[in-house]
Write a protein that holds these residues in place. Structure first.
Motif, short mmCIF file in Angstrom:
data_model
loop_
_atom_site.label_atom_id
_atom_site.label_comp_id
_atom_site.label_asym_id
_atom_site.label_seq_id
_atom_site.Cartn_x
_atom_site.Cartn_y
_atom_site.Cartn_z
N ILE A 285 0.83 -1.21 0.00
CA ILE A 285 0.00 0.00 0.00
C ILE A 285 0.87 1.26 0.00
O ILE A 285 0.60 2.21 -0.74
CB ILE A 285 -0.95 -0.01 1.22
CG1 ILE A 285 -1.95 -1.16 1.07
CG2 ILE A 285 -1.68 1.33 1.36
CD1 ILE A 285 -2.88 -1.33 2.25
N TYR A 286 1.93 1.26 0.80
CA TYR A 286 2.79 2.44 0.88
C TYR A 286 3.39 2.79 -0.48
O TYR A 286 3.54 3.96 -0.83
CB TYR A 286 3.92 2.19 1.89
CG TYR A 286 4.84 3.37 2.11
CD1 TYR A 286 4.55 4.33 3.08
CD2 TYR A 286 5.99 3.54 1.33
CE1 TYR A 286 5.37 5.43 3.27
CE2 TYR A 286 6.81 4.63 1.51
CZ TYR A 286 6.51 5.57 2.47
OH TYR A 286 7.34 6.65 2.64
N ALA A 287 3.74 1.77 -1.26
CA ALA A 287 4.38 2.00 -2.57
C ALA A 287 3.53 2.85 -3.48
O ALA A 287 4.04 3.66 -4.27
CB ALA A 287 4.71 0.66 -3.23
N ILE A 288 2.20 2.69 -3.40
CA ILE A 288 1.30 3.44 -4.28
C ILE A 288 1.38 4.94 -4.03
O ILE A 288 1.19 5.75 -4.93
CB ILE A 288 -0.15 2.93 -4.09
CG1 ILE A 288 -0.23 1.44 -4.45
CG2 ILE A 288 -1.14 3.73 -4.92
CD1 ILE A 288 -1.56 0.79 -4.09
N GLY A 289 1.69 5.31 -2.79
CA GLY A 289 1.76 6.73 -2.45
C GLY A 289 3.14 7.34 -2.56
O GLY A 289 3.37 8.46 -2.06
N THR A 290 4.07 6.66 -3.23
CA THR A 290 5.44 7.16 -3.34
C THR A 290 5.50 8.57 -3.91
O THR A 290 6.26 9.42 -3.42
CB THR A 290 6.28 6.21 -4.22
OG1 THR A 290 6.35 4.93 -3.60
CG2 THR A 290 7.70 6.74 -4.39
N ILE A 291 4.73 8.84 -4.94
CA ILE A 291 4.80 10.16 -5.58
C ILE A 291 4.37 11.27 -4.62
O ILE A 291 4.91 12.37 -4.65
CB ILE A 291 3.95 10.21 -6.87
CG1 ILE A 291 4.26 11.51 -7.63
CG2 ILE A 291 2.46 10.07 -6.56
CD1 ILE A 291 3.75 11.51 -9.05
N PHE A 292 3.43 10.97 -3.73
CA PHE A 292 3.00 11.98 -2.76
C PHE A 292 4.11 12.27 -1.75
O PHE A 292 4.33 13.42 -1.36
CB PHE A 292 1.74 11.52 -2.03
CG PHE A 292 0.59 11.21 -2.94
CD1 PHE A 292 0.22 12.09 -3.94
CD2 PHE A 292 -0.13 10.03 -2.81
CE1 PHE A 292 -0.85 11.82 -4.79
CE2 PHE A 292 -1.18 9.73 -3.65
CZ PHE A 292 -1.54 10.63 -4.65
N VAL A 293 4.80 11.22 -1.32
CA VAL A 293 5.93 11.39 -0.39
C VAL A 293 7.02 12.21 -1.04
O VAL A 293 7.57 13.16 -0.45
CB VAL A 293 6.48 10.01 0.05
CG1 VAL A 293 7.70 10.18 0.95
CG2 VAL A 293 5.41 9.21 0.77
N GLN A 294 7.36 11.87 -2.29
CA GLN A 294 8.41 12.57 -3.02
C GLN A 294 8.10 14.05 -3.17
O GLN A 294 8.93 14.91 -2.90
CB GLN A 294 8.59 11.94 -4.41
CG GLN A 294 9.22 10.57 -4.40
CD GLN A 294 10.70 10.61 -4.08
OE1 GLN A 294 11.49 11.21 -4.78
NE2 GLN A 294 11.08 9.98 -2.99
N MET A 295 6.90 14.34 -3.62
CA MET A 295 6.52 15.73 -3.88
C MET A 295 6.41 16.55 -2.59
O MET A 295 6.85 17.70 -2.53
CB MET A 295 5.19 15.78 -4.64
CG MET A 295 5.30 15.36 -6.08
SD MET A 295 6.44 16.45 -6.98
CE MET A 295 6.57 15.56 -8.52
N THR A 296 5.83 15.96 -1.57
CA THR A 296 5.66 16.68 -0.30
C THR A 296 7.01 17.06 0.29
O THR A 296 7.26 18.23 0.64
CB THR A 296 4.86 15.84 0.70
OG1 THR A 296 3.58 15.55 0.16
CG2 THR A 296 4.69 16.59 2.01
N LEU A 297 7.91 16.08 0.42
CA LEU A 297 9.20 16.34 1.05
C LEU A 297 10.11 17.16 0.15
O LEU A 297 10.76 18.11 0.60
CB LEU A 297 9.87 15.02 1.43
CG LEU A 297 9.12 14.14 2.43
CD1 LEU A 297 9.89 12.86 2.69
CD2 LEU A 297 8.87 14.88 3.74
N GLY A 298 10.19 16.79 -1.13
CA GLY A 298 11.10 17.46 -2.05
C GLY A 298 10.73 18.89 -2.35
O GLY A 298 11.56 19.80 -2.27
#
Length: 457
Positions: free
Chosen positions: A142-155
């Protein structure tokens, strides 16, 4: 809101650092809740709390790698954008913002694909066992699906901080954290989703934070705007950012390698119980690392902007104050951990025996935490000045030259092998901080002399 961020070069350093660092520290503490709250709830799940928590702990190396790629782009691009802002060249700064956005989209697609295809193999390699791999894969799928959100939020949030809008960047984290805290018990216990509920709560909260961050960077209040014409993969723009971001990337990505090494050694010498304790130890270390990261992130716009503006006096004064604040914090937390380790262990597990073992391990593992403020202050200052090579060197020395070998060497030198594994951390920290302090002294003095030459002329 003003477009000119000249206050970074004019306001009193102490007042400015306080104004910028407090929101970033709060943001980092709240960001810590994304994983800490998950672990607290999972650890208290009836019946299978311990193996479920261990399984989620096995996921941490992969999560660290995901966030490390965000740091590669954001922590490399944001200081360069600040330096150009100090030179009054906002156009170049916006090109950097657009280029970093483009590269993060590409990285997110690649990372998501890899995690969905090979997460079980990776988790087994990173310390999973037959008792814990089911929980680990449930979380990671499940976490893998949200990778782009993690990347964009932190980056992308790094670019908000780099402009001095630390309250906005703090809100980016608070919004997601509040959603995460609310959703965790609902999904874990209410919908009986267990570790899958924890993962779903995390990615939903990150998605909301991502919308907030991108909305601000595309809006009218930002000094640097994310514009369509600058969203492109230009090597001339992107590669210097990736070079500068390599040190923060190594610092964070290497944590996953270190965790793998620790988990493998502990599984060999102490079994699942030792790996369980390690999950709690890394959680407690977040109490030290993330606030320190928040303090240094608050100082980064000040150092980078004034370095770009060739104001050596303000760069020196900012670093001096940053060092004092970081060292005071790390010494204070070290004292608390050494005096009351059982309190920290009790946050994550109600089991008295596990609390006793974890408290014993924590006292050893956190032995070098007190002086880590020096490492954090020097590391961020290297990055803020655009000194990519020096940043990479200190990151590599601490993790790969020292800690990885120590995890395997120290247990061979003592009778208690599990004790030896935990002892590798403080030994490496003391040596690494000493090396960093010496290198920084020479490099910083040289950078300040070069900066002052045109003024003297």
């Amino acid at each position: 809101m003003e477009k000119d961020r000249a206050f970074l070069g004019t306001e009193p350093i102490g007042k400015l650092l306080f104004k910028l660092a407090v929101p970033t520290v709060v943001a980092q503490l709240i960001n810590m809740l994304y994983n800490i709250v998950d672990r607290i709830y999972i650890g208290h799940m009836p019946g299978d709390g311990a193996p479920a928590l261990t399984g989620v702990g096995v996921c941490m190396p992969i999560i660290m790698i995901v966030t490390a790629f965000a740091a590669l782009v954001g922590s490399g691009g944001a200081p360069r954008a600040s330096i150009f802002m100090g030179k009054k060249d906002n156009k170049s700064a916006e090109r950097i913002l657009g280029g970093c956005f483009a590269i993060q989209v590409v990285l997110s697609v690649i990372i998501t694909t890899v995690l969905l295809l090979w997460n079980r193999e990776l988790l087994m390699a990173f310390g999973g066992s037959e008792n814990t791999i089911g929980y680990a894969t449930d979380y990671m799928n499940i976490y893998a699906i949200g990778t782009i959100f993690v990347q964009m939020t932190l980056g992308m949030n790094a670019f908000i901080t780099a402009q001095g809008f630390t309250k906005i960047s703090m809100l980016s984290v608070i919004i997601g954290a509040v959603v995460n805290i609310v959703l965790d018990p609902i999904l874990i216990f209410g919908f009986h989703m267990g570790v899958r509920g924890a993962a779903l709560a995390t990615i939903l909260s990150q998605a909301i934070s991502c919308i907030w961050v991108l909305s601000f960077l595309m809006g009218k209040k930002t000094a640097l705007r994310l514009k369509k014409e600058y969203i492109r993969l230009s090597p001339k723009v992107v590669l210097p950012c990736l070079a500068l971001g390599m040190a923060p990337f190594i610092m964070q990505a290497s944590e996953s390698v270190i965790t793998v090494c620790f988990n493998a050694s502990l599984l060999r010498y102490g079994g699942d119980e030792a790996v369980f304790a390690m999950t709690i130890l890394t959680s407690v270390m977040m109490f030290a690392m993330l606030p320190l990261q928040g303090i240094t992130m608050g100082a980064q716009p000040i150092i980078s902007y004034n370095y770009g503006a060739r104001n050596a006096g303000r760069v020196k004064e900012t670093f001096r104050l940053l060092l004092i604040v970081c060292l005071t914090f790390s010494m204070g937390l070290w004292t608390a951990v050494e005096l009351a380790p059982k309190f920290f262990a009790g946050i994550f597990t109600p089991d008295p025996e596990r609390q006793e073992f974890t408290a014993w391990a924590l006292r050893i593992y956190a032995g070098g935490m007190g002086i880590f403020g020096i490492q954090s202050a020097c590391q961020m200052t290297f990055t803020s000045l655009g000194k990519a090579v020096s940043s990479i060197v200190v990151a590599v020395v601490r993790k790969f030259v020292l800690l990885v070998p120590m995890v395997y060497i120290v247990p061979m030198l003592v009778s208690d092998k599990v004790f030896g594994v935990y002892l590798a951390e403080p030994i490496s920290d003391v040596i690494a901080v000493s090396f960093t302090a010496i290198l920084f002294t020479f490099q910083f003095r040289k950078a300040m002399r070069d900066l002052e030459k045109p003024q003297a002329a």
